[in-house]
Design an enzyme around this catalytic site. Structure first.
Site, PDB file in Angstrom:
ATOM      1  N   ARG A  74      72.986  19.274  62.003  1.00 39.37           N
ATOM      2  CA  ARG A  74      72.640  19.593  63.385  1.00 39.37           C
ATOM      3  C   ARG A  74      72.539  18.356  64.273  1.00 39.37           C
ATOM      4  O   ARG A  74      73.131  18.302  65.358  1.00 39.37           O
ATOM      5  CB  ARG A  74      71.296  20.343  63.435  1.00 39.37           C
ATOM      6  CG  ARG A  74      71.373  21.783  63.058  1.00 39.37           C
ATOM      7  CD  ARG A  74      70.083  22.227  62.392  1.00 39.37           C
ATOM      8  NE  ARG A  74      70.085  21.695  61.052  1.00 39.37           N
ATOM      9  CZ  ARG A  74      70.577  22.366  60.008  1.00 39.37           C
ATOM     10  NH1 ARG A  74      70.981  23.599  60.165  1.00 39.37           N
ATOM     11  NH2 ARG A  74      70.623  21.816  58.817  1.00 39.37           N
ATOM     12  N   THR A  75      71.774  17.358  63.814  1.00 40.74           N
ATOM     13  CA  THR A  75      71.495  16.217  64.694  1.00 40.74           C
ATOM     14  C   THR A  75      72.757  15.403  64.942  1.00 40.74           C
ATOM     15  O   THR A  75      73.052  15.026  66.082  1.00 40.74           O
ATOM     16  CB  THR A  75      70.389  15.340  64.074  1.00 40.74           C
ATOM     17  OG1 THR A  75      69.326  16.188  63.648  1.00 40.74           O
ATOM     18  CG2 THR A  75      69.856  14.338  65.068  1.00 40.74           C
ATOM     19  N   ARG A 124      69.829   7.515  62.313  1.00 42.12           N
ATOM     20  CA  ARG A 124      69.001   8.235  61.334  1.00 42.12           C
ATOM     21  C   ARG A 124      68.906   7.363  60.102  1.00 42.12           C
ATOM     22  O   ARG A 124      69.915   6.828  59.614  1.00 42.12           O
ATOM     23  CB  ARG A 124      69.605   9.589  60.979  1.00 42.12           C
ATOM     24  CG  ARG A 124      68.897  10.212  59.771  1.00 42.12           C
ATOM     25  CD  ARG A 124      69.273  11.644  59.547  1.00 42.12           C
ATOM     26  NE  ARG A 124      68.677  12.507  60.564  1.00 42.12           N
ATOM     27  CZ  ARG A 124      68.623  13.836  60.459  1.00 42.12           C
ATOM     28  NH1 ARG A 124      69.130  14.447  59.408  1.00 42.12           N
ATOM     29  NH2 ARG A 124      68.072  14.560  61.410  1.00 42.12           N
ATOM     30  N   HIS A 152      60.944  12.334  64.616  1.00 41.73           N
ATOM     31  CA  HIS A 152      62.246  12.931  64.943  1.00 41.73           C
ATOM     32  C   HIS A 152      62.104  13.429  66.389  1.00 41.73           C
ATOM     33  O   HIS A 152      61.998  14.631  66.652  1.00 41.73           O
ATOM     34  CB  HIS A 152      62.534  14.085  63.979  1.00 41.73           C
ATOM     35  CG  HIS A 152      63.955  14.566  63.976  1.00 41.73           C
ATOM     36  ND1 HIS A 152      64.895  14.208  64.922  1.00 41.73           N
ATOM     37  CD2 HIS A 152      64.600  15.420  63.120  1.00 41.73           C
ATOM     38  CE1 HIS A 152      66.041  14.804  64.645  1.00 41.73           C
ATOM     39  NE2 HIS A 152      65.890  15.541  63.570  1.00 41.73           N
TER      40      HIS A 152
END
Ligand code: CP
Length: 343
Positions: A74-75, A124, A152
């Protein structure tokens, strides 16, 4: 973060900067009005993303690197889509194919990216604090896409945007007094930490629920109510946010079995009846169906906001990339605001 009562927010402070930060490394760095500013900025991108043509040239000519040292669906995808919809050139760096595998240090990797004159870096990393380390070494804005069990921030922002849209559809606006239960592996969750910081900053009543082994010590100091009994935690809750077991961050077995975990902490249709009748169900993904959440709850059209969260993720990341690159682009939005723009 300001301790001003959330109900008395000044939306954008008179004479202040619209968004004074170079980086977005954590919600802990943001004042409540800065959180609301990013949510407000995201609304235009929600609208754009629902149109047939989803492209603007705001970031044309800029280069954004997504440096992901940990897996993501997703990210990573939403930051890539966000950058491309804003017109930027987006490059994805996967750690598995990078010189990190040959022993290069994080600082040397940061210096290498900096030397390429990139305009924003999204990172990340499995280590808490790694993103701040890089942000302090490079000239361009750095956005935290999740660092260890620390923060996050864009996940918490997209969750807040999802909740705010749901509240507005119900004729409500204020987070003040909203009962949010965050349930699951609180100990290892950066999503929980960022959401606790954001939701309590906006005045929500935050409850956290986990088995004793997965509850951080002294969690009360984060202005939350801790529960080990799931039924009590979701009693009357307006929002039930489920988290998966973060097995990749566990050093050994923290629960007897997935089956027992589901029995005590899984969100089932029956258990959801304890929450408010209108309760919204959220999950940041990836989900472990049949463990922390049952499929009939996760897929419920009436109750689940899980796909809406993914949609809001693109808009929030567009807002963050737009706002953080304004200074370099020389466009308004970071300099002092005009009087009529302040509340
Ligand atoms: N919610 C979230 O961070 O998902 P990914 O790990 O797929 O990016």
């Amino acid at each position: 973060m300001s301790d001003a009562p959330p109900s008395s927010f000044t939306r954008y402070p008179a004479g202040g900067e619209a968004f004074p930060h170079k980086d977005l490394t954590g919600i802990s760095e943001l004042a409540p009005w800065q959180i609301l500013y990013l949510l407000d900025e995201a609304e235009q991108w929600v609208t754009l993303n629902r149109q047939a043509t989803k492209h603007v040239d705001a970031l044309a000519g800029l280069t954004i690197i997504n440096a992901f040292f940990e897996n993501s669906t997703r990210t990573l995808l939403s930051f890539e889509i966000a950058g491309k919809r804003l017109g930027a050139d987006v490059v994805n760096m996967h750690a598995a194919q990078s010189s990190v595998k040959k022993g290069e240090t994080l600082i040397d990797t940061a210096a290498t990216l900096n030397a390429m004159q990139v305009d924003a870096i999204v990172i990340r990393h499995a280590s808490s604090g790694a993103v701040r380390l890089i942000a302090d070494k490079v000239d361009c804005p750095v956005l935290n896409a999740g660092d260890g069990r620390h923060e996050h921030p864009t996940q918490a922002l997209l969750d807040a945007l999802t909740i705010r849209q749901w509240m507005r559809a119900r004729g409500e606006e204020e987070f003040n007094g909203l009962k949010v239960a965050i349930c699951g592996d609180i100990l290892h969750s950066r999503v929980a930490r960022s959401n606790i910081l954001l939701l309590s900053a906006l005045g929500a009543e935050v409850r956290v629920c986990a088995p004793p082994a997965l509850m951080p010590a002294a969690i009360e100091q984060m202005r939350v109510s801790p529960y080990t009994n799931f039924n009590e935690a979701i009693d009357g809750a307006d929002v039930v946010m489920m988290l998966r077991l973060q097995n990749e961050r566990m050093s050994g077995p923290f629960i007897p079995s997935a089956r027992e975990y589901r029995h005590l902490y899984g969100l089932t249709t029956e258990r959801l009846k304890r929450a408010a009748p209108h309760a919204l169900v959220m999950h940041p993904g990836p989900m472990n169906r049949g463990v922390e959440i049952d499929s009939d709850v996760a897929d419920s059209i009436e109750r689940s906001a899980i796909t809406r969260q993914v949609e809001m993720g693109v808009a929030i990341r567009m807002a963050c990339l737009d706002v953080l690159t304004r200074r370099a682009r020389g466009v308004p939005g970071w300099e002092p605001l005009k009087a009529e723009e302040t509340a």
